[in-house]
Scaffold this active site. Structure first.
Site, PDB file in Angstrom:
ATOM      1  N   GLU A   1       8.859  16.372  15.187  1.00  0.00           N
ATOM      2  CA  GLU A   1       9.376  16.071  13.851  1.00  0.00           C
ATOM      3  C   GLU A   1       8.684  16.975  12.835  1.00  0.00           C
ATOM      4  OE1 GLU A   1       8.287  12.357  11.905  1.00  0.00           O
ATOM      5  OE2 GLU A   1      10.387  12.118  11.351  1.00  0.00           O
TER       6      GLU A   1
ATOM      7  N   GLU B   1       8.559   1.286  11.434  1.00  0.00           N
ATOM      8  CA  GLU B   1       9.686   2.225  11.275  1.00  0.00           C
ATOM      9  C   GLU B   1       9.071   3.613  11.288  1.00  0.00           C
ATOM     10  OE1 GLU B   1      12.727   1.358  11.206  1.00  0.00           O
ATOM     11  OE2 GLU B   1      12.722  -0.739  10.549  1.00  0.00           O
TER      12      GLU B   1
ATOM     13  N   LYS C   1       0.860  -1.186   0.000  1.00  0.00           N
ATOM     14  CA  LYS C   1       0.000   0.000   0.000  1.00  0.00           C
ATOM     15  C   LYS C   1       0.893   1.232   0.000  1.00  0.00           C
ATOM     16  CE  LYS C   1      -1.931   2.994   1.972  1.00  0.00           C
ATOM     17  NZ  LYS C   1      -1.807   4.403   1.622  1.00  0.00           N
TER      18      LYS C   1
HETATM   19  P1  NAP Z   1       1.911   8.568   7.578  1.00  0.00           P
HETATM   20  O1  NAP Z   1       0.950   9.672   7.452  1.00  0.00           O
HETATM   21  O2  NAP Z   1       1.994   7.828   8.850  1.00  0.00           O
HETATM   22  O3  NAP Z   1       1.544   7.571   6.389  1.00  0.00           O
HETATM   23  C1  NAP Z   1       2.298   6.391   6.131  1.00  0.00           C
HETATM   24  C2  NAP Z   1       1.429   5.398   5.396  1.00  0.00           C
HETATM   25  O4  NAP Z   1       0.359   4.990   6.252  1.00  0.00           O
HETATM   26  C3  NAP Z   1       0.789   5.934   4.147  1.00  0.00           C
HETATM   27  O5  NAP Z   1       0.776   4.911   3.176  1.00  0.00           O
HETATM   28  C4  NAP Z   1      -0.607   6.271   4.617  1.00  0.00           C
HETATM   29  O6  NAP Z   1      -1.553   6.238   3.598  1.00  0.00           O
HETATM   30  C5  NAP Z   1      -0.893   5.173   5.605  1.00  0.00           C
HETATM   31  N1  NAP Z   1      -1.911   5.485   6.611  1.00  0.00           N
HETATM   32  C6  NAP Z   1      -2.402   6.693   6.985  1.00  0.00           C
HETATM   33  N2  NAP Z   1      -3.301   6.555   7.971  1.00  0.00           N
HETATM   34  C7  NAP Z   1      -3.391   5.231   8.243  1.00  0.00           C
HETATM   35  C8  NAP Z   1      -4.131   4.446   9.176  1.00  0.00           C
HETATM   36  N3  NAP Z   1      -4.970   5.005  10.043  1.00  0.00           N
HETATM   37  N4  NAP Z   1      -3.937   3.112   9.176  1.00  0.00           N
HETATM   38  C9  NAP Z   1      -3.086   2.525   8.331  1.00  0.00           C
HETATM   39  N5  NAP Z   1      -2.356   3.205   7.407  1.00  0.00           N
HETATM   40  C10 NAP Z   1      -2.508   4.547   7.375  1.00  0.00           C
HETATM   41  O7  NAP Z   1       3.389   9.028   7.287  1.00  0.00           O
HETATM   42  P2  NAP Z   1       3.905   9.825   6.016  1.00  0.00           P
HETATM   43  O8  NAP Z   1       3.460  11.231   6.149  1.00  0.00           O
HETATM   44  O9  NAP Z   1       3.596   9.087   4.760  1.00  0.00           O
HETATM   45  O10 NAP Z   1       5.489   9.724   6.178  1.00  0.00           O
HETATM   46  C11 NAP Z   1       6.194  10.549   7.037  1.00  0.00           C
HETATM   47  C12 NAP Z   1       6.556   9.816   8.301  1.00  0.00           C
HETATM   48  O11 NAP Z   1       7.229   8.612   7.994  1.00  0.00           O
HETATM   49  C13 NAP Z   1       7.507  10.595   9.162  1.00  0.00           C
HETATM   50  O12 NAP Z   1       7.095  10.546  10.512  1.00  0.00           O
HETATM   51  C14 NAP Z   1       8.822   9.869   8.998  1.00  0.00           C
HETATM   52  O13 NAP Z   1       9.707  10.013  10.055  1.00  0.00           O
HETATM   53  C15 NAP Z   1       8.388   8.488   8.795  1.00  0.00           C
HETATM   54  N6  NAP Z   1       9.415   7.709   8.109  1.00  0.00           N
HETATM   55  C16 NAP Z   1      10.112   6.793   8.836  1.00  0.00           C
HETATM   56  C17 NAP Z   1      11.089   6.039   8.229  1.00  0.00           C
HETATM   57  C18 NAP Z   1      11.850   5.006   9.011  1.00  0.00           C
HETATM   58  O14 NAP Z   1      12.394   4.130   8.400  1.00  0.00           O
HETATM   59  N7  NAP Z   1      11.883   5.079  10.330  1.00  0.00           N
HETATM   60  C19 NAP Z   1      11.368   6.205   6.870  1.00  0.00           C
HETATM   61  C20 NAP Z   1      10.648   7.154   6.166  1.00  0.00           C
HETATM   62  C21 NAP Z   1       9.656   7.896   6.806  1.00  0.00           C
HETATM   63  P3  NAP Z   1      -2.042   7.606   2.908  1.00  0.00           P
HETATM   64  O15 NAP Z   1      -0.843   8.266   2.348  1.00  0.00           O
HETATM   65  O16 NAP Z   1      -2.927   7.136   1.827  1.00  0.00           O
HETATM   66  O17 NAP Z   1      -2.708   8.404   3.957  1.00  0.00           O
END
Ligand code: NAP
Ligand code: MG
Length: 496
Positions: A398, A266, A191
Site C-alpha cells: 500500500e 479498519e 485520538k
Molecule cells: P497509522 O500510522 O496506523 O496511524 C493511525 C492512528 O494510529 C493515528 O492516530 C496514530 O497516531 C495512531 N498510532 C500510531 N502508532 C500507534 C500505536 N503503536 N498504538 C496505537 N495507536 C497508534 O495510519 P495512518 O498513517 O494515520 O493512516 C493510513 C492508513 O490508514 C493506511 O494504511 C490506510 O489504508 C488506513 N486507512 C484505512 C481505512 C479503512 O477504513 N479501512 C480508512 C482510512 C485509512 P499518530 O498519528 O499520532 O502517530
C-alpha cells in the site's frame, strides 16, 4: 453572496483562531506536561498551531472521566429519544460551522476545499444524523424459551470506547466511530492522528454546546503515545481503530496484554479494479479508474491502486486513462478549482517518492513521477502511472499516494487470481456488460466492498464498510456498526 475564491479562503485562513488543546471533561485543557507539538500545514510547510501533546496523565484523566460519566449513566441513562435530539443538535452545529471545520481540515491535511466542504464535513454531519435517527428504532428481542421463562436479549453500551483514527479523512473517519458509539450510549475518547488533529479538537466544543454531557466525548491529540496508551489501558472497554495494518496488529497485542478490550480494525488496502473487454463504457471506466487512485491524492484506504486490464483493450484503455489522469493537477487546496491538493506531510511525501523511485527500477513509468510546486514549501506529487508485473513491490504494498500500478491479464480466472493474491481485502471493482460474469466475479472477489461498473460509489450510510483478511475486522457504517459498540445480554426470568 460572496464568491468563495482562493483569496476568500486565504482571508478566512488568515483570521482563523485555531484551538490546539485537548478536550477533557467538558473543557479545553493543556497537556498535563505542558508539552505541545507543531501542527504543520502541508500547503506551504508552515506551522499553523501548537497542539497539546497528550501523555499518560491525560490518557488516565480522559478515561477516568469517561468512565465516571458512563457509571453515572449521564448519557447511557437518557431516553434514546433524548440522545437522538442532542446528537441531531450536534449535527446542526456541524453544518452551521461547515466552512470553518472544512477550512481547518484543508489547512491541516492538504485536502481540496471543494472536497472538505462537500464530502468530509457534510459526511460527518450526515453520519451523526443517521445514527441519531436509528437509535430510538433499534430494540432487543423476546426469544423463544421454556414455557416457564421469559427470555430477553438486549443490547447494552459497552462502556468506554477509544477511537484512534487516521489523517486521510480526519473528521469523517472519526465520525464513523464516534457517531455509532455515542448513539449506543457509550462514552468516547477520540485520538486523532498527529498529522490532522484540528477538526476533532474543534468539534468537541460543538458536542458540548449541543448538550452531550461532560466526560462523554473527549479528544486527546498527541504524537503516537496516546493511541498506544489507550490500547493498553485496562479501563477502556473497546478500541475502534482506522489506520495501517502494522499498527492494527500492535493494537490487538496491546489488548491481549491488558484487558482483552474489544478491538475493531479498519486497515489498509491494495484494491484491484478489473476492466474486462466487454466493459460497457471505456470512457467512464477510465475516468473512474483515475478518480479511484487520484481522488484525495490517493490517500484512500479503498484506492483502486491496482488496475487490472485485459490485454485486448489495454492500449485503448491506457490512452483514455492517462488523459483522465492529466485532469488531476496538484495545486493549492484552498483554491476551489483545484481537484488535487497536498500530501499530508513530509514523512508521507518521502514515503510516496520512495515508492516512485522503486517503481522506476522495476516497472515502466507511463505518466508523472515527480514532486511539484516545491518552491511553495508544500508537498505536492503529480498523478503517477506505472505498467508493472503483478509481483512488483509497487503492485503489492500500500503506497497511500497518487501512484497507480497497471497490470495486464489474459483471462477472467487470471484476473480473479491476481485480484485475490493480496494480504488485503478491502474493496474491488469489476467492469463488464455480462450480468452473469458480474455476479460470478463479485462472489469470487475476497473483499468487503465490490463495485460493478463503478468505483467508490455509496455515500449512503446503509452500506457496511470494512475489510476481509488483513484489511481488518468488523464494519463501520450501517446498523451493523452498532454491534461493535454494544454487548449482547440474555436475561432469563423464571415465572414460577
Ligand atoms: P497509522 O500510522 O496506523 O496511524 C493511525 C492512528 O494510529 C493515528 O492516530 C496514530 O497516531 C495512531 N498510532 C500510531 N502508532 C500507534 C500505536 N503503536 N498504538 C496505537 N495507536 C497508534 O495510519 P495512518 O498513517 O494515520 O493512516 C493510513 C492508513 O490508514 C493506511 O494504511 C490506510 O489504508 C488506513 N486507512 C484505512 C481505512 C479503512 O477504513 N479501512 C480508512 C482510512 C485509512 P499518530 O498519528 O499520532 O502517530
Ligand atoms: Mg497536519
Amino acid at each position: 453572496m460572496e464568491q468563495k475564491t482562493l483569496s476568500y479562503w486565504q482571508g478566512k485562513a488568515a483570521s482563523l483562531v485555531i484551538e490546539g488543546r485537548a478536550f477533557i471533561d467538558g473543557a479545553y485543557r493543556d497537556a498535563h506536561s505542558g508539552r505541545t507539538f507543531d501542527c504543520v500545514s502541508p500547503i506551504d510547510g508552515r506551522t499553523i498551531a501548537k497542539v497539546a501533546d497528550c501523555g499518560a496523565e491525560d490518557v488516565d484523566h480522559a478515561v477516568a472521566v469517561a468512565r465516571r460519566a458512563f457509571d453515572e449513566q449521564a448519557w447511557a441513562g437518557l431516553n434514546p429519544r433524548k440522545r437522538k435530539a442532542i446528537l441531531l443538535r450536534w449535527a446542526v452545529l456541524l453544518r452551521a460551522h461547515l466552512d470553518e471545520i472544512a477550512l481547518l481540515e484543508t489547512l491541516d491535511a492538504g485536502k481540496p476545499i471543494g472536497d472538505t466542504t462537500t464530502v468530509d464535513v457534510p459526511g460527518a454531519a450526515y453520519c451523526v444524523e443517521w445514527f441519531a435517527e436509528a437509535i430510538d428504532k433499534v430494540g432487543g428481542e423476546v426469544v423463544p424459551a421454556d414455557h416457564h421463562l421469559v427470555g430477553l436479549v438486549t443490547r447494552e453500551p459497552i462502556g468506554v470506547v477509544a477511537a484512534v483514527v487516521p489523517w486521510n479523512f480526519p473528521i469523517l473517519m472519526a465520525s464513523w466511530k464516534f457517531a455509532p458509539a455515542l448513539a449506543a450510549g457509550n462514552s468516547v475518547v477520540l485520538k486523532p492522528s498527529e498529522k490532522s488533529p484540528l477538526s476533532a479538537i474543534r468539534i468537541a466544543q460543538l458536542a458540548h454546546e449541543a448538550g452531550i454531557p461532560s466526560g462523554v466525548f473527549n479528544v486527546l491529540p498527541g504524537g503516537g503515545e496516546p493511541g498506544k496508551l489507550l490500547a493498553l489501558h485496562s479501563d477502556v472497554d473497546c478500541l475502534a481503530f482506522t489506520g495501517s495494518t502494522a499498527v492494527g496488529k500492535q493494537i490487538m497485542q496491546y489488548a491481549g496484554q491488558s484487558n482483552l478490550k474489544r478491538v475493531w480494525l479498519e486497515l489498509g488496502g491494495k484494491s484491484p479494479n478489473i476492466v474486462l473487454p466487454d466493459c460497457p463504457d471505456l470512457d467512464r471506466a477510465a475516468k473512474a479508474a483515475a478518480s479511484a487512485i487520484f481522488y484525495n491524492m490517493g490517500e484512500m484506504c479503498t484506492a483502486g491502486s491496482r488496475l487490472l486490464v485485459h490485454r485486448d483493450i489495454k492500449d485503448a484503455f491506457l490512452e483514455k486513462l492517462t488523459d483522465a489522469a492529466r485532469s488531476y493537477k496538484p495545486g493549492n487546496p484552498l483554491d476551489p478549482d483545484v481537484s488535487m491538493g497536498a500530501i499530508v506531510d513530509k514523512v508521507q511525501l518521502d514515503r510516496v517518492l520512495g515508492y516512485i523511485d522503486a517503481g522506476r527500477k522495476e516497472a515502466k513509468l507511463l505518466l508523472g513521477g515527480s514532486r511539484l510546486n516545491e518552491a511553495s514549501g508544500g508537498y505536492y506529487i503529480e498523478p503517477t502511472v506505472f505498467e508493472t508485473a503483478r509481483d512488483a513491490r509497487i503492485a503489492r504494498e500500500e503506497i497511500f499516494g497518487p501512484v497507480l500500478s497497471v497490470i495486464v491479464f489474459d483471462s477472467v480466472d487470471d484476473a480473479v487470481r491476481i485480484a485475490n493474491d493480496s494480504e488485503y481485502g478491502l474493496a474491488a471493482a469489476v467492469w463488464t456488460s455480462n450480468l452473469t460474469s458480474a455476479h460470478e466475479i463479485s462472489r469470487r472477489l475476497r473483499a468487503g466492498t465490490v463495485w460493478v461498473n463503478c468505483y467508490d460509489e455509496g455515500g449512503d450510510m446503509n452500506f457496511p464498510f470494512g475489510g476481509y483478511k488483513q484489511s481488518g475486522n468488523g464494519r463501520d457504517k450501517s446498523l451493523h456498526a452498532l454491534e461493535k459498540y454494544t454487548e449482547l445480554k440474555s436475561t432469563l426470568v423464571r415465572l414460577r
